[in-house]
Design an enzyme around this catalytic site. Structure first.
Site, PDB file in Angstrom:
ATOM      1  CE  LYS A   1      39.596  44.942  55.674  1.00 31.48           C
ATOM      2  NZ  LYS A   1      40.056  44.922  54.311  1.00 31.48           N
TER       3      LYS A   1
ATOM      4  CB  CYS B   1      26.519  33.703  42.319  1.00 30.00           C
ATOM      5  SG  CYS B   1      26.536  34.880  40.951  1.00 30.00           S
TER       6      CYS B   1
ATOM      7  CD1 TRP C   1      28.357  41.153  43.734  1.00 33.45           C
ATOM      8  CD2 TRP C   1      29.518  40.453  41.955  1.00 33.45           C
ATOM      9  NE1 TRP C   1      29.278  42.120  43.435  1.00 33.45           N
ATOM     10  CE2 TRP C   1      30.003  41.726  42.343  1.00 33.45           C
ATOM     11  CE3 TRP C   1      30.093  39.831  40.848  1.00 33.45           C
ATOM     12  CZ2 TRP C   1      31.038  42.362  41.682  1.00 33.45           C
ATOM     13  CZ3 TRP C   1      31.124  40.480  40.181  1.00 33.45           C
ATOM     14  CH2 TRP C   1      31.582  41.720  40.599  1.00 33.45           C
TER      15      TRP C   1
ATOM     16  CD  GLU D   1      37.562  45.984  51.447  1.00 32.61           C
ATOM     17  OE1 GLU D   1      37.747  45.026  50.675  1.00 32.61           O
ATOM     18  OE2 GLU D   1      37.843  45.947  52.659  1.00 32.61           O
TER      19      GLU D   1
ATOM     20  CE  LYS E   1      35.398  36.914  53.385  1.00 32.93           C
ATOM     21  NZ  LYS E   1      36.057  37.972  54.166  1.00 32.93           N
TER      22      LYS E   1
ATOM     23  CG  ASN F   1      29.937  30.942  41.744  1.00 30.40           C
ATOM     24  OD1 ASN F   1      30.033  32.090  41.317  1.00 30.40           O
ATOM     25  ND2 ASN F   1      30.822  30.416  42.571  1.00 30.40           N
ATOM     26  N   GLY F   2      29.926  31.433  38.378  1.00 35.68           N
ATOM     27  CA  GLY F   2      31.056  31.461  37.461  1.00 35.68           C
ATOM     28  C   GLY F   2      30.719  32.270  36.220  1.00 35.68           C
TER      29      GLY F   2
ATOM     30  NE  ARG G   1      30.117  32.168  46.872  1.00 32.75           N
ATOM     31  CZ  ARG G   1      31.384  31.872  46.596  1.00 32.75           C
ATOM     32  NH1 ARG G   1      32.240  31.745  47.578  1.00 32.75           N
ATOM     33  NH2 ARG G   1      31.785  31.729  45.354  1.00 32.75           N
TER      34      ARG G   1
ATOM     35  CG  HIS H   1      58.126  63.556  45.832  1.00 34.58           C
ATOM     36  ND1 HIS H   1      59.141  64.068  45.046  1.00 34.58           N
ATOM     37  CD2 HIS H   1      58.702  63.152  46.992  1.00 34.58           C
ATOM     38  CE1 HIS H   1      60.283  63.958  45.708  1.00 34.58           C
ATOM     39  NE2 HIS H   1      60.045  63.405  46.890  1.00 34.58           N
TER      40      HIS H   1
ATOM     41  CD  GLU I   1      43.743  45.310  54.663  1.00 36.37           C
ATOM     42  OE1 GLU I   1      42.691  44.787  55.074  1.00 36.37           O
ATOM     43  OE2 GLU I   1      44.088  45.278  53.461  1.00 36.37           O
TER      44      GLU I   1
END
Length: 612
Positions: free
Chosen positions: A491, A2, A74, A494, A607, A100-101, A27, A510, A487
């Site tokens: 992206k 958060c 969040w 996301e 983030k 936050n945590g 965040r 395969h 990557e």
């Protein structure tokens, strides 16, 4: 993960708090709220949803308090809902808290407090904090100036887990207390006012002078000063650190989205990360490091540990370190690393990569490696972040603030820095001088080649318009290009919510080729001259089955074979991922925009992942 903000000064707090939350919304954005002291009483304004919803709350414009705390959430404990949003009050409405945590023992504390008459109104772990502070405050028969501080200290002693906490007390209307453990928190020093935030950019427009709080330290903020204490409540001294980022770095500067702005900031970010570390006529230098030939020769293995995009940067670093330094290197996902009892000892160097420097899994892995006697080195974009304070050595990318949740310039800066680190090691070990000098020359030319690559955006936009409605997209590559495929696929996932997978091109037969059908899009990266023929042969297999193909290459290919070929500048294979990822960043961005999605704040993501 958060975001929290705080202010104490002579201005109205509420506009400053909301402005800070807007800048921290990357965040988390499930809910938001603020608490101020109004006429010696605590006021709470909060609601589910985005920060902008606060502007609609009845009475928000009537707040006049000059001290306050704020939070954008969040969700971890409890669904996104008004009752679960922060700030939280204790039962007596004496204390308000933002956090936050994660409080790992909150069930145990909740039971203890319930047995002592406290009632809980949310599903969150955070609500135990103000009530626990009140419990100790009520037990304290003294009424001196440190009573508030003692209550916070005693409560924190009981907390297990991670936290950055801001606390107001209506009995101390001119004080605010903040503390942290394993979660980020900075204090900005102003003129007769002070600011608090999870991240520097949120308050950078107000000050460039910051106090960096260490774990288990407490700060008592007044308008004109900040006093610091350890957990024994012994005073400690701290100096401010000046941050050179320009405040406008946290603004969009005319771009439609932060992500697009940050994609186009990559030439500057790479130039800044290269900095003065070397030129073609001198050896690579890191003022922060003191490795010798003997100490490097004593290292039998290197681990690169990170999460998500940072882990993909580590894969590029593995290639560079093994080929330039001849040291066995493994790349591990931080969230799995410490649970498999890794073979780490005093002959191991462990490198940890985290843009924010606050990634919980990565920090936990670092602590494990230190316990096992390994040398530890952190790569971060944030000076003074938790990971850099834990590691034996720290080196920094200079990407500047990255606001969009999906990382772009931080990733390419991480790749750049770890390749430079590999050169630094190789020069100490007296490896192939000609190879290293050629690579350094190519690195110096890289920012201009990034600018050239960014000019290819129109072709990528056109192809994105043809593919944005697809449900599945595949990314292929071989060798170093396969790390870029990973990557690129991440992206797209996301920010567009399209299912995508990356595979080594040679693995098609395969299993994955069973998924290829008419009109499905396959993206392939081809920059390694030693693997061109084999990769083209693999791509031919998907073309035969009706796939549309987007090729990112700097090799001489028959472009008529493919639906679209994006030709990027030629460069050294060690650093080609920095160029080849840029078209894929733009590809993901344009697809997301075509779908009408929020590019900067993709759903369910935040983030900085500061919880495990």
């Amino acid at each position: 993960m958060c975001g929290i903000v705080g202010y104490i000064g002579n201005q109205k707090a509420s506009p400053i708090l909301i402005n800070g939350l807007i800048r921290l919304e990357y965040r988390g954005y499930d809910s938001a709220g603020i608490s101020t002291i109004e006429k010696n009483e605590l006021s709470i304004m909060k609601d589910k949803g985005r920060v902008k919803n606060l502007y609609q709350l009845e009475g928000i414009d009537d707040l006049t308090g000059t001290i306050g705390i704020a939070h954008t959430r969040w969700a971890t404990h409890g669904k996104p809902a008004k009752e679960n949003s922060h700030p939280h009050l204790d039962n007596s409405k004496t204390f308000s808290v933002v956090h936050n945590g994660i409080i790992e023992n909150y069930n145990e504390l909740r039971k203890f407090l319930t047995e002592h008459g406290y009632t809980f109104y949310s599903q969150t772990d955070t609500e135990v904090i103000p009530n626990l502070v009140h419990y100790y405050y009520n037990k304290d028969e003294n009424s001196d100036s440190l009573k508030f501080l003692r209550a916070v200290k005693n409560a924190c002693t009981d907390l297990k887990g991670s936290y950055a906490i801001e606390i107001l007390c209506k009995d101390y209307p001119d004080n605010m207390i903040v503390t942290r453990k394993d979660s980020p928190l900075v204090i900005g020093k102003g003129e007769n006012e002070n600011y608090i935030s999870s991240d520097i950019p949120a308050i950078l427009s107000f000050t460039r002078n910051f106090y960096l709080l260490d774990d288990l330290e407490l700060a008592v903020l007044e308008r004109t000063q900040v006093s610091f204490y350890n957990l024994d409540l012994k005073p400690i001294s701290k100096d401010t650190k000046t941050i050179e980022w320009n405040a406008t770095s946290a603004e969009k500067d005319g771009y439609e989205d932060f992500m697009l702005k940050e994609i186009y900031e990559q030439p500057t970010a790479i130039r800044e990360t290269i900095g003065a570390k070397f030129n073609e006529a001198s050896k690579c230098e890191f003022d922060e490091l003191n490795f010798t030939k003997d100490s490097l020769s004593n290292i039998s293995k290197i681990y690169i540990v990170a999460c998500g995009t940072a882990m993909h940067a580590g894969l590029v670093g593995k290639n560079a370190i093994e080929k330039l330094c001849k040291i066995t290197t493994e790349v591990d996902v931080a969230s799995e690393f410490r649970y498999r009892n890794p073979l780490v000892d005093s002959h191991t160097l462990c490198i940890f990569i985290s843009q924010s420097g606050e990634t919980a899994d990565t920090i936990a892995a670092l602590k494990l490696c230190k316990e096992k006697g390994a040398k530890t080195l952190a790569i971060s974009n944030v000076i003074g972040s938790s990971i850099t304070r834990e590691a034996d050595y720290s080196i920094y990318t200079h990407a500047g603030p990255e606001i969009a949740v999906a990382s772009t310039k931080a990733y390419t800066s991480q790749v750049m820095l770890i390749v430079i680190l590999a050169i630094y090691f190789a020069e100490i070990l007296e490896m192939d001088t000609d190879l290293l000098n050629t690579l350094k020359k190519d690195i110096m030319e890289l920012p201009a080649k990034i600018e050239e690559t960014l000019k290819l955006s129109e072709n990528i936009l056109d192809f994105s318009k043809k593919t944005y409605q697809e449900k599945d997209i595949f990314f292929l590559g071989r060798g170093i290009d396969e790390t870029v495929a990973k990557e690129g696929s991440l992206k797209l996932k996301e920010i567009s919510y399209i299912h995508s997978e990356s595979y080594p091109a040679g693995e098609l037969k395969h299993g994955p080729i069973a998924l290829i059908e008419n009109d499905i899009t396959v993206v392939s990266i081809i920059t390694d001259p030693n693997l061109v023929e084999k990769t083209v042969s693999n791509i031919q297999e998907v073309i035969t089955r009706g796939a549309k193909t987007l090729i990112i290459t700097n090799q001489n290919l028959d472009e008529n074979m493919f639906d679209l070929t994006i030709r990027i500048p030629e460069t050294n294979p060690f650093i080609s991922p920095i160029l080849s990822i840029i078209p894929l960043q733009l590809f993901s961005y344009y697809i997301s925009k075509e779908k009408g999605l929020d590019v900067d704040k993709p759903r369910n993501l935040a983030k900085s992942v500061t919880v495990e």
